[in-house]
Design a protein around this motif. Structure first.
Motif, PDB file in Angstrom:
ATOM      1  N   MET A   1      17.354  36.239 -59.002  1.00 19.30           N
ATOM      2  CA  MET A   1      18.041  35.233 -58.181  1.00 19.30           C
ATOM      3  C   MET A   1      18.076  33.937 -58.313  1.00 19.30           C
TER       4      MET A   1
ATOM      5  N   TRP B   1      22.146  36.105 -42.398  1.00 17.42           N
ATOM      6  CA  TRP B   1      21.141  36.445 -43.239  1.00 17.42           C
ATOM      7  C   TRP B   1      19.497  36.393 -42.625  1.00 17.42           C
TER       8      TRP B   1
ATOM      9  N   ASN C   1      25.579  33.247 -52.318  1.00 19.49           N
ATOM     10  CA  ASN C   1      25.513  33.098 -50.716  1.00 19.49           C
ATOM     11  C   ASN C   1      24.838  32.054 -50.415  1.00 19.49           C
TER      12      ASN C   1
ATOM     13  N   ASP D   1      19.120  28.058 -47.838  1.00 24.16           N
ATOM     14  CA  ASP D   1      18.769  28.978 -48.837  1.00 24.16           C
ATOM     15  C   ASP D   1      20.005  29.608 -49.385  1.00 24.16           C
TER      16      ASP D   1
ATOM     17  N   GLY E   1      21.639  32.009 -52.931  1.00 24.82           N
ATOM     18  CA  GLY E   1      21.211  32.907 -53.695  1.00 24.82           C
ATOM     19  C   GLY E   1      22.305  33.377 -54.716  1.00 24.82           C
TER      20      GLY E   1
HETATM   21  N1  SER Z   1      18.487  35.190 -48.869  1.00 26.26           N
HETATM   22  C1  SER Z   1      19.806  35.288 -49.491  1.00 26.26           C
HETATM   23  C2  SER Z   1      20.233  36.420 -50.330  1.00 26.26           C
HETATM   24  O1  SER Z   1      19.279  37.074 -50.679  1.00 26.26           O
HETATM   25  C3  SER Z   1      20.014  33.948 -49.855  1.00 26.26           C
HETATM   26  O2  SER Z   1      19.243  33.582 -51.063  1.00 26.26           O
HETATM   27  O3  SER Z   1      21.606  36.472 -50.440  1.00 26.26           O
END
Ligand code: SER
Length: 594
Positions: free
Chosen positions: A86, A162, A202, A225, A227
């Motif tokens: 990721m 999230w 995301n 954050d 991903g």
């Molecule tokens: N924590 C979120 C996810 O895993 C964005 O990194 O999608």
């Protein structure tokens, strides 16, 4: 664009915007008691999301190895993987929604970067509920970038929220980006239920901390954050419908063709499972996980054994694990040096696990075949008894999940509760023998490990009694010779306190408390006040181990049947593990050695 180029571009882009590149954390969380594996980039960063200063600064970028096993049964379809990488960019109390969204948009659409067509993008934002309001800022930012209103879905917590990674911790609304993979132009309106819209990124806006009471308190430090899954986006950039058609898996499929003779393994479920599981297994071993009967080791064993069984379906009994692990190591060692550094150990252990399992697999499969054939055709509810499932486990090394899976392929069910019972009975009847062996110092590894595992529960609870309820498991590692237990506590534990802890544990051993296990939904387990929570099992049925009136803990087991089997408990060492975390090493001494 290859996966290597994607990684490089991503890191470059965010470095240009002031981010420092950090290395991927290991797959086994070092100090997070709430999960078995690192399942997202945020886990290793939780202390920094909560306000601790990160040495590399407040803007970070990385590619993080992740393992998620919740959907292991789905592996083999187009999208599910147990291991994936990721990409993420992080703001630790630095920039927030506006910048994050602008950069996401630029990276996706600018021809100098990914150059995806803006016409084929859609997004979702948090719709708002009783805990937090509609994310008007994210919505407004997307509108400002020219995203048509009909391409912005407003969804609830199930889709656009999230975290926290565990039961409590940082969390917040997110905005997800989708790419139209259907043929022809994308429809004017975004329908999140249409699978041709594939999620590619995301951005999570961490504004809240979820407390023990389940309330959402605004965080003082607001974080971002994000991903982006490497495998999925690589497939999209190459116009493929699955990552198995990209170069990420090409070498693995070549090796599978070589070993099995199967012509198009990338198109069969078995071929995909084999490639996927052994890729995951190799990465786990590079991070020090070894096949075993509990926790991470059990998951690893299950991945390897499942892969071997799939190789049989492709028509071979040749050794498959080493040639595939070699491909993984060579392919990824530049990005993840730990693969190359542990090459010899990985190959050796992998080969050992395979030959051990292979030695009994054929016989076990025959046995299983006989078993299902012995059911009269007219029986409607075909259930394999727990005793038989345990026999397959004990004698042929079939993990319960493997038996369940093979059974369901033939229209059978397995009495899983009965399996647990048989397991427990076996432990009880072998207890007398094990104790004797223990005295002579001959107990085999798994008995010793099981005993130390039970001792860990006693230690955990004793520490809470002596030091206070703030003590929480922050890591545990057991070998046949000792236990190692990390726990949250701000300072050195004085010798008198350690002596008191030791005394309490030994008292519980003397009391010869019975150990009971019960299965219940996670929510109910929480209400019993059980400690030792694993967020990965959230929403699932969990096992709760109760040691007499002394301790109640959620745990996968196994444990001994009575504490009397443990011998004498002794703490060998107390030291710092990391900031705010102490580490204890302890042993069990059999009466003969004492
Ligand atoms: N924590 C979120 C996810 O895993 C964005 O990194 O999608």
């Amino acid at each position: 664009m290859t996966a290597n180029e994607l990684r490089r571009k991503y890191i470059d882009f965010f470095r240009r915007h002031g981010h420092a590149e950090i290395r991927s954390a290991p797959l086994v969380p070092e100090n997070d008691p709430t999960v078995l594996f690192t399942t997202a980039g945020m886990h290793p960063l939780v202390p920094f999301l909560l306000g601790e200063k990160h040495p590399a600064g407040s803007r970070l970028v990385n590619v993080q190895k992740c393992v998620r096993t919740g959907d292991i049964e789905e592996v083999g379809d187009a999208v599910h993987l147990t291991f994936f990488e990721m990409l993420g960019n992080w703001s630790l109390g630095d920039y927030f929604k506006r910048e994050a969204i602008h950069w996401s948009h630029a990276f996706l659409t600018d021809p100098a970067w990914l150059g995806l067509s803006a016409e084929r993008l859609a997004v979702s934002v948090f719709a708002g509920d009783e805990d937090a309001p509609f994310d008007a800022e994210a919505f407004g930012t997307w509108r400002g970038l020219g995203m048509p209103e009909a391409r912005i879905a407003r969804l609830g917590k199930a889709d656009n929220w999230w975290g926290p990674a565990g039961r409590t911790g940082p969390c917040g609304p997110d905005t997800e980006m989708f790419y139209w993979t259907g043929t022809g132009p994308a429809p004017a309106a975004f329908d999140p239920r249409d699978g041709r819209w594939v999620e590619i990124w995301n951005d999570v806006f961490m504004e809240y901390n979820k407390t023990e009471q389940g309330t959402y308190v605004p965080l003082r430090q607001k974080n971002v954050d994000t991903g982006m899954g490497v495998e999925r986006v690589t497939a999209i950039l190459q116009g493929r419908s699955t990552c198995y058609e990209t170069e990420l898996f090409a070498g693995l499929f070549d090796a599978i063709r070589g070993v099995t003779g199967a012509e198009r393994p990338q198109e069969s479920r078995s071929g995909r499972i084999l490639a996927e599981h052994l890729r995951a297994a190799t990465f786990l071993m590079a991070d020090g996980v070894r096949p075993g009967n509990v926790d991470q080791g059990y998951v690893l064993r299950r991945l390897i054994r499942r892969a071997i069984r799939e190789s049989r379906k492709l028509g071979t009994t040749a050794a498959v694990t080493r040639p595939l692990a070699e491909v993984v190591i060579d392919q990824y060692r530049e990005v993840y040096p730990e693969l190359g550094q542990n090459r010899a150990a990985i190959l050796e252990e992998m080969g050992r696990e395979e030959s051990q399992f292979a030695a009994t697999l054929e016989r076990g499969l025959r046995e299983f075949g006989k078993l299902v054939d012995s059911f009269p055709a007219h029986v409607e509810r075909k259930v394999i008894s727990g005793r038989k499932a345990f026999y397959l486990y004990e004698t042929f090394g079939f993990p319960l999940e493997l038996t369940v899976e093979m059974a369901s392929e033939r229209g059978f069910q397995v009495d899983e509760k009965g399996f647990e019972e048989a397991f427990r009975k076996h432990q009880e009847t072998s207890r007398a023998g094990a104790e004797k062996k223990f005295k002579g110092g001959l107990a085999d590894n798994s008995d010793r490990t099981t005993a130390l595992h039970t001792a860990t529960h006693l230690l955990h609870q004793a520490l809470r009694r002596v030091l206070g309820e703030h003590v929480k498991q922050a890591g545990s590692n057991i070998t046949a010779d000792r236990l190692r237990f990390d726990f949250t506590h701000p300072e050195r534990v004085p010798p008198e306190a350690l002596a008191e802890v030791e005394k309490i544990v030994n008292e519980q051993i003397r009391r010869d408390l019975p150990i009971e296990v019960r299965e219940m939904p996670y929510g109910e387990a929480e209400k019993t006040g059980a400690i030792g929570l694993f967020a990965e099992r959230y929403g699932e049925v969990v096992k709760v181990y109760r040691i007499g009136d002394f301790s109640t803990e959620i745990c996968g087991g196994p444990h001994v049947a009575h504490t009397g089997a443990l011998g004498r408990f002794a703490i060998r060492k107390e030291e710092a593990s990391s900031r705010g975390v102490r580490r204890i090493k302890a042993v069990l001494i059999s009466e003969a050695d004492a």
